[in-house]
Write an enzyme that holds these catalytic residues in place. Structure first.
Site, short mmCIF file in Angstrom:
data_model
loop_
_atom_site.label_atom_id
_atom_site.label_comp_id
_atom_site.label_asym_id
_atom_site.label_seq_id
_atom_site.Cartn_x
_atom_site.Cartn_y
_atom_site.Cartn_z
N LEU A 1 -8.60 -14.19 -6.50
CA LEU A 1 -8.35 -13.02 -5.65
C LEU A 1 -6.96 -13.05 -5.02
O LEU A 1 -6.53 -12.10 -4.39
CB LEU A 1 -9.45 -12.86 -4.60
CG LEU A 1 -10.86 -12.74 -5.21
CD1 LEU A 1 -11.88 -12.38 -4.14
CD2 LEU A 1 -10.91 -11.71 -6.34
N ASN B 1 -12.11 -1.48 5.46
CA ASN B 1 -10.67 -1.43 5.19
C ASN B 1 -10.16 -0.01 5.00
O ASN B 1 -8.97 0.20 4.79
CB ASN B 1 -10.30 -2.28 3.96
CG ASN B 1 -10.64 -1.55 2.69
OD1 ASN B 1 -11.69 -0.92 2.59
ND2 ASN B 1 -9.74 -1.60 1.73
N LYS C 1 -10.12 -5.77 10.46
CA LYS C 1 -11.16 -5.22 9.57
C LYS C 1 -12.56 -5.22 10.18
O LYS C 1 -13.39 -4.39 9.81
CB LYS C 1 -11.17 -5.98 8.25
CG LYS C 1 -9.99 -5.63 7.35
CD LYS C 1 -10.14 -6.30 6.00
CE LYS C 1 -8.96 -5.97 5.12
NZ LYS C 1 -9.16 -6.38 3.73
N GLY D 1 -15.59 -20.79 -2.41
CA GLY D 1 -15.22 -20.40 -1.06
C GLY D 1 -16.40 -19.80 -0.33
O GLY D 1 -17.40 -19.40 -0.95
N ASP E 1 -12.50 -2.76 -0.67
CA ASP E 1 -12.03 -4.02 -1.28
C ASP E 1 -12.98 -4.46 -2.40
O ASP E 1 -12.55 -4.81 -3.49
CB ASP E 1 -11.97 -5.14 -0.24
CG ASP E 1 -10.81 -4.96 0.72
OD1 ASP E 1 -9.76 -4.46 0.30
OD2 ASP E 1 -10.96 -5.35 1.90
N GLU F 1 -22.32 -25.87 4.62
CA GLU F 1 -23.15 -25.08 5.54
C GLU F 1 -22.72 -23.61 5.54
O GLU F 1 -23.56 -22.71 5.66
CB GLU F 1 -23.06 -25.60 6.99
CG GLU F 1 -23.53 -27.04 7.19
CD GLU F 1 -22.54 -28.07 6.67
OE1 GLU F 1 -21.34 -27.94 6.98
OE2 GLU F 1 -22.94 -28.98 5.92
N SER G 1 0.80 -1.23 0.00
CA SER G 1 0.00 0.00 0.00
C SER G 1 0.84 1.29 0.00
O SER G 1 0.48 2.23 -0.72
CB SER G 1 -0.98 -0.01 1.17
OG SER G 1 -1.98 -0.97 0.92
P1 ATR Z 1 -11.10 -15.18 4.28
O1 ATR Z 1 -11.62 -14.31 5.37
O2 ATR Z 1 -9.81 -14.70 3.68
O3 ATR Z 1 -12.13 -15.47 3.25
P2 ATR Z 1 -11.53 -17.67 5.68
O4 ATR Z 1 -12.72 -17.06 6.32
O5 ATR Z 1 -10.57 -18.43 6.51
O6 ATR Z 1 -10.66 -16.55 4.97
O7 ATR Z 1 -12.04 -18.57 4.45
C1 ATR Z 1 -11.20 -19.40 3.75
C2 ATR Z 1 -11.97 -20.11 2.65
O8 ATR Z 1 -11.05 -20.99 1.97
C3 ATR Z 1 -13.09 -21.00 3.13
O9 ATR Z 1 -14.08 -21.04 2.12
C4 ATR Z 1 -12.40 -22.37 3.26
O10 ATR Z 1 -13.26 -23.48 3.17
P3 ATR Z 1 -14.04 -24.00 4.50
O11 ATR Z 1 -15.15 -23.03 4.73
O12 ATR Z 1 -14.54 -25.36 4.13
O13 ATR Z 1 -13.03 -24.03 5.60
C5 ATR Z 1 -11.52 -22.32 2.04
N1 ATR Z 1 -10.38 -23.23 2.16
C6 ATR Z 1 -9.24 -23.03 2.84
N2 ATR Z 1 -8.40 -24.07 2.70
C7 ATR Z 1 -9.05 -24.97 1.91
C8 ATR Z 1 -8.72 -26.26 1.38
N3 ATR Z 1 -7.54 -26.83 1.61
N4 ATR Z 1 -9.62 -26.88 0.59
C9 ATR Z 1 -10.82 -26.31 0.32
N5 ATR Z 1 -11.19 -25.09 0.79
C10 ATR Z 1 -10.32 -24.44 1.57
#
Ligand code: ATR
Length: 288
Positions: free
Chosen positions: A228, A92, A71, A131, A107, A159, A22
């Site tokens: 991203l 942010n 954040k 995700g 963002d 879920e 930044s």
């Molecule tokens: P952020 O705030 O950056 O979005 P987060 O809340 O930790 O970070 O979310 C991470 C995302 O990556 C989630 O969708 C997570 O899936 P889960 O909800 O099932 O945990 C996904 N993720 C992280 N590692 C993963 C992996 N090895 N395989 C599949 N999904 C993954």
């Protein structure tokens, strides 16, 4: 840039902040626009956030960016919150107002501006999000806000995707978002091609060979793949997307545009596409 008694200060509040791009982006824009502003990192230790925000105001800081892990925590120390940021539940950017700071989320508007820059039009389209973390949730809210036709969320933990869908559908007052487990994409996606936003951390440096969906057949359905992640600059997800004829983009432009929008809010100015492109070049250069 020469700093003097009129120089205004902005900065980044986070923990850690040592790897941030930044200052590079913000100080480049200040230079390009001739604004007498300097931008510096502020490493704020755990438990010191309230002091930091109050101190920033007391020190007459023009504004701040806020990054991990603050954040959401920062919300309670603000005097006002922009409606989109409120919906996203994360801020942010802090903009100085009369008696404190107003919080914004740049963002997601940053991602939207990056998509516009790349000529990716989401209007009326059903967009796929991979995700269901904080970032994915923010993307879903943004897509509703900016007029996408709908959202299909896929996540390892179905879920969590469902929770986001329920929430966004509540805002929409209609079934805008649908949620599924990752493995279900084969049954859910139709013959058409999709804009797919990769909003997990899978594939991020140093885990560069990792990818959220390995099945190559999935990538035949990807018209545009937006990862991203910006490090590495060409993720496995992007490589698979391009190998199957899709267009792929990383998160670098989103990062630049969130900064562009923050700079615009602080300085009441519009940053040109040329200056934004200059920021992108600066960042690419720094990452070499
Ligand atoms: P952020 O705030 O950056 O979005 P987060 O809340 O930790 O970070 O979310 C991470 C995302 O990556 C989630 O969708 C997570 O899936 P889960 O909800 O099932 O945990 C996904 N993720 C992280 N590692 C993963 C992996 N090895 N395989 C599949 N999904 C993954």
């Amino acid at each position: 840039m020469r700093y003097d008694g009129h120089t205004r200060t902005c900065g980044l509040i986070g923990n850690p902040v040592e790897h941030t791009m930044s200052p590079l982006i913000q100080n480049f824009m200040a230079e390009q626009t001739g604004k007498n502003m300097v931008y510096v990192p502020f490493h704020v230790q755990q438990g010191m956030l309230e002091h930091a925000v109050k101190g920033a105001f007391a020190l007459n800081l023009l504004g701040c960016n806020v990054t991990v892990p603050y954040k959401s925590d920062v919300l309670e120390y603000l005097v006002d919150i922009d409606p989109l940021a409120k919906r996203i539940g994360a801020v942010n950017t802090l903009v100085r107002v009369e008696n404190g700071y107003k919080g914004y989320n740049t963002d997601m508007p940053g991602l939207y501006r990056a998509m516009c820059h790349d000529g990716v039009d989401i209007t009326g389209k059903e967009v796929v999000i991979l995700g269901a973390g904080g970032v994915a949730r923010a993307v879903a809210v943004m897509l509703l806000d900016k007029g996408a036709g709908g959202v299909i969320l896929f996540n390892r933990t179905a879920e969590k995707a469902q929770q986001i869908a329920d929430e966004v559908n509540g805002y929409a007052g209609a079934e805008f978002a649908r949620a599924y487990a990752l493995a279900e994409y084969e049954q859910v996606l139709t013959e058409k091609k999709y804009i797919v936003i990769q909003a997990t951390s899978v594939g991020m440096h140093p885990d560069v060979e990792n990818v959220i969906i390995r099945d190559e057949a999935f990538y035949d359905k990807v018209e545009v793949g937006y990862d991203l992640i910006f490090n590495p600059s060409n993720t496995k997800f992007m490589q698979l997307t391009t190998a199957h004829g899709g267009k792929a983009y990383n998160g670098a432009k989103m990062l630049v545009y969130q900064g562009v929008i923050a700079f615009e809010l602080w300085n009441d100015i519009r940053i040109s596409r040329e200056t934004a492109e200059g920021c992108i070049r600066q960042m690419e250069e720094a990452m070499k």
